[in-house]
Write an enzyme that holds these catalytic residues in place. Structure first.
Site, short mmCIF file in Angstrom:
data_model
loop_
_atom_site.label_atom_id
_atom_site.label_comp_id
_atom_site.label_asym_id
_atom_site.label_seq_id
_atom_site.Cartn_x
_atom_site.Cartn_y
_atom_site.Cartn_z
N GLY A 271 0.82 -1.22 0.00
CA GLY A 271 0.00 0.00 0.00
C GLY A 271 0.85 1.26 0.00
N ARG B 5 0.47 5.91 -1.90
CA ARG B 5 0.06 7.21 -1.32
C ARG B 5 0.15 7.13 0.21
NH1 ARG B 5 -6.54 6.67 -2.03
NH2 ARG B 5 -6.85 5.79 0.02
N ASN C 11 1.79 -2.34 5.43
CA ASN C 11 1.17 -1.03 5.66
C ASN C 11 -0.24 -0.92 5.09
OD1 ASN C 11 1.20 2.08 5.92
ND2 ASN C 11 0.91 1.71 3.73
N SER D 213 -2.94 0.37 14.75
CA SER D 213 -3.64 1.65 14.92
C SER D 213 -4.03 1.80 16.39
CB SER D 213 -4.92 1.67 14.07
OG SER D 213 -5.75 2.74 14.48
N TYR E 289 -12.57 -2.37 11.89
CA TYR E 289 -11.19 -1.88 11.78
C TYR E 289 -10.41 -2.12 13.08
CZ TYR E 289 -7.49 1.62 10.89
OH TYR E 289 -6.30 2.27 10.71
N ALA F 46 -11.00 -4.33 15.38
CA ALA F 46 -10.77 -5.77 15.56
C ALA F 46 -9.60 -6.22 14.69
CB ALA F 46 -12.03 -6.55 15.20
N LYS G 295 -7.08 -4.43 13.63
CA LYS G 295 -5.81 -3.87 14.11
C LYS G 295 -5.39 -4.49 15.45
CE LYS G 295 -5.00 -1.09 10.63
NZ LYS G 295 -3.88 -1.31 9.71
N ILE H 296 -3.26 10.57 11.57
CA ILE H 296 -2.19 11.05 10.71
C ILE H 296 -2.83 11.70 9.48
CG2 ILE H 296 -0.09 10.39 9.42
CD1 ILE H 296 0.05 9.79 12.50
P1 NAI Z 1 -4.44 5.33 2.54
O1 NAI Z 1 -5.87 4.96 2.35
O2 NAI Z 1 -4.02 6.72 2.24
O3 NAI Z 1 -3.50 4.34 1.69
C1 NAI Z 1 -3.69 2.95 1.77
C2 NAI Z 1 -2.86 2.26 0.72
O4 NAI Z 1 -3.13 0.85 0.81
C3 NAI Z 1 -3.15 2.68 -0.72
O5 NAI Z 1 -1.94 2.70 -1.44
C4 NAI Z 1 -4.04 1.53 -1.24
O6 NAI Z 1 -3.92 1.35 -2.64
C5 NAI Z 1 -3.44 0.36 -0.50
N1 NAI Z 1 -4.33 -0.80 -0.36
C6 NAI Z 1 -5.56 -0.85 0.20
N2 NAI Z 1 -6.04 -2.09 0.12
C7 NAI Z 1 -5.10 -2.86 -0.47
C8 NAI Z 1 -5.00 -4.23 -0.84
N3 NAI Z 1 -6.01 -5.08 -0.59
N4 NAI Z 1 -3.88 -4.68 -1.45
C9 NAI Z 1 -2.85 -3.82 -1.72
N5 NAI Z 1 -2.88 -2.51 -1.40
C10 NAI Z 1 -3.99 -2.03 -0.80
O7 NAI Z 1 -4.10 4.93 4.05
P2 NAI Z 1 -3.05 5.56 5.09
O8 NAI Z 1 -3.75 6.60 5.85
O9 NAI Z 1 -1.78 5.88 4.40
O10 NAI Z 1 -2.84 4.31 6.07
C11 NAI Z 1 -1.80 3.37 5.92
C12 NAI Z 1 -1.87 2.37 7.05
O11 NAI Z 1 -1.80 3.07 8.30
C13 NAI Z 1 -3.18 1.57 7.08
O12 NAI Z 1 -2.91 0.25 7.50
C14 NAI Z 1 -4.00 2.29 8.13
O13 NAI Z 1 -4.94 1.45 8.71
C15 NAI Z 1 -2.91 2.71 9.11
N6 NAI Z 1 -3.30 3.84 9.94
C16 NAI Z 1 -3.57 5.08 9.40
C17 NAI Z 1 -3.92 6.12 10.20
C18 NAI Z 1 -4.20 7.50 9.66
O14 NAI Z 1 -4.56 8.36 10.47
N7 NAI Z 1 -4.02 7.77 8.40
C19 NAI Z 1 -4.09 5.93 11.66
C20 NAI Z 1 -3.79 4.61 12.12
C21 NAI Z 1 -3.41 3.61 11.28
#
Ligand code: NAI
Length: 245
Positions: free
Chosen positions: A12, A15, A88, A140, A153, A155, A157, A186
């Site tokens: 992931g 972005r 990630n 998370s 979500y 559960a 994490k 974030i």
């Molecule tokens: P985002 O939504 O901006 O990016 C997620 C990325 O994961 C994207 O590149 C998407 O294409 C990819 N993705 C989603 N499902 C996929 C799959 N099945 N196979 C391959 N790629 C996949 O998310 P963000 O905010 O960058 O979060 C990244 C990680 O951090 C996630 O695991 C999220 O749960 C965790 N997180 C984020 C927080 C936040 O405040 N942004 C807070 C706590 C945890």
């Protein structure tokens, strides 16, 4: 672990936090594997190569066990090894539990937790033989303290946290570390969609009174990847939302 020249697979990473991780590890001299579900923009590969490192992209859904295995195989064929895996990729699909369908619950668990299992199992086969490696899983604060509307979500994490600690114990004798990062709020696309009211309420509950930056999560990952004597830990990057000791 000296990071220069190491191969880092970040799921992931097209972005948000994943992209921030890719840039930060590239700055440390690591070769980067970008991943996302869809086709990956060649411009992203060029941006990482501009740091003077190698960068390849493999697209595919981490929730599919066979696809996860094929992606790891492809990277090993091209780069030789995966030295650091960062699980990630993750999704949210928020709804109160009474309104949540079984499918809505399951899909989030399948990607966030199932995908982490899939990628980890496939990467470990070679890491175990190498007797070295680092795995960092994105958890998370929701998985630690729960959150309204995030039963699926949270559960998933919380599962990632238990998974991290169990695998850390299983592979420690092979010189492999497994840790988790628990970000709070974030600034990414994932939190951009929250209403101003929700953002204000969230900020009020953060001791440091602001959302975190992607680069601040990336620095935590670099710290964990560099330290071979830290394993089975959850590092909170949350402005003080969860304080545990
Ligand atoms: P985002 O939504 O901006 O990016 C997620 C990325 O994961 C994207 O590149 C998407 O294409 C990819 N993705 C989603 N499902 C996929 C799959 N099945 N196979 C391959 N790629 C996949 O998310 P963000 O905010 O960058 O979060 C990244 C990680 O951090 C996630 O695991 C999220 O749960 C965790 N997180 C984020 C927080 C936040 O405040 N942004 C807070 C706590 C945890």
């Amino acid at each position: 672990m000296e990071l220069k020249g190491k191969n880092v697979f970040i799921t992931g990473s097209t972005r948000g936090i994943g992209w921030g991780l890719a840039e930060a590890f590239a700055k440390e001299g690591c070769n980067i594997v970008l991943n996302g579900r869809g086709e990956i923009d060649p411009a992203l590969i060029e941006q990482i190569k501009a740091f003077g490192v190698c960068c390849i992209a493999v697209s595919g859904d981490i929730a599919d066990f066979e696809i996860a295995g094929a992606m790891i195989k492809e990277v090993e064929a091209q780069l030789g090894t995966v030295d650091i895996l960062i699980n990630n990729a993750g999704i949210t699909n928020d709804k109160l539990v009474l309104r949540m369908t079984g499918e809505e619950f399951q899909k989030v668990v399948d990607i966030n937790l199932g995908g982490t299992f899939n990628m980890t199992q496939h990467v470990l086969k070679k890491m175990m033989k190498q007797r070295s490696g680092a795995i960092i899983n994105m958890a998370s604060v929701s998985g630690l303290m729960g959150n309204l509307g995030q039963a699926n979500y949270a559960a998933s994490k919380a599962g990632v946290v238990g998974f991290t600690k169990s695998v850390a114990r299983e592979v420690a004798t092979r010189g492999i570390t497994v840790n988790a990062i628990a970000p709070g709020f974030i600034e990414t696309d994932m939190t951009d969609c929250l209403s101003d009211k929700v953002k204000e309420a969230a900020t009020a509950n953060i001791p440091l009174q602001r959302f975190g930056q992607v680069a601040e999560v990336a620095q935590a990952a670099i710290f964990l990847a560099k330290h071979p004597y830290i394993t089975g830990q959850v590092l909170n990057v949350d402005g003080g939302m969860v304080m545990q000791g």
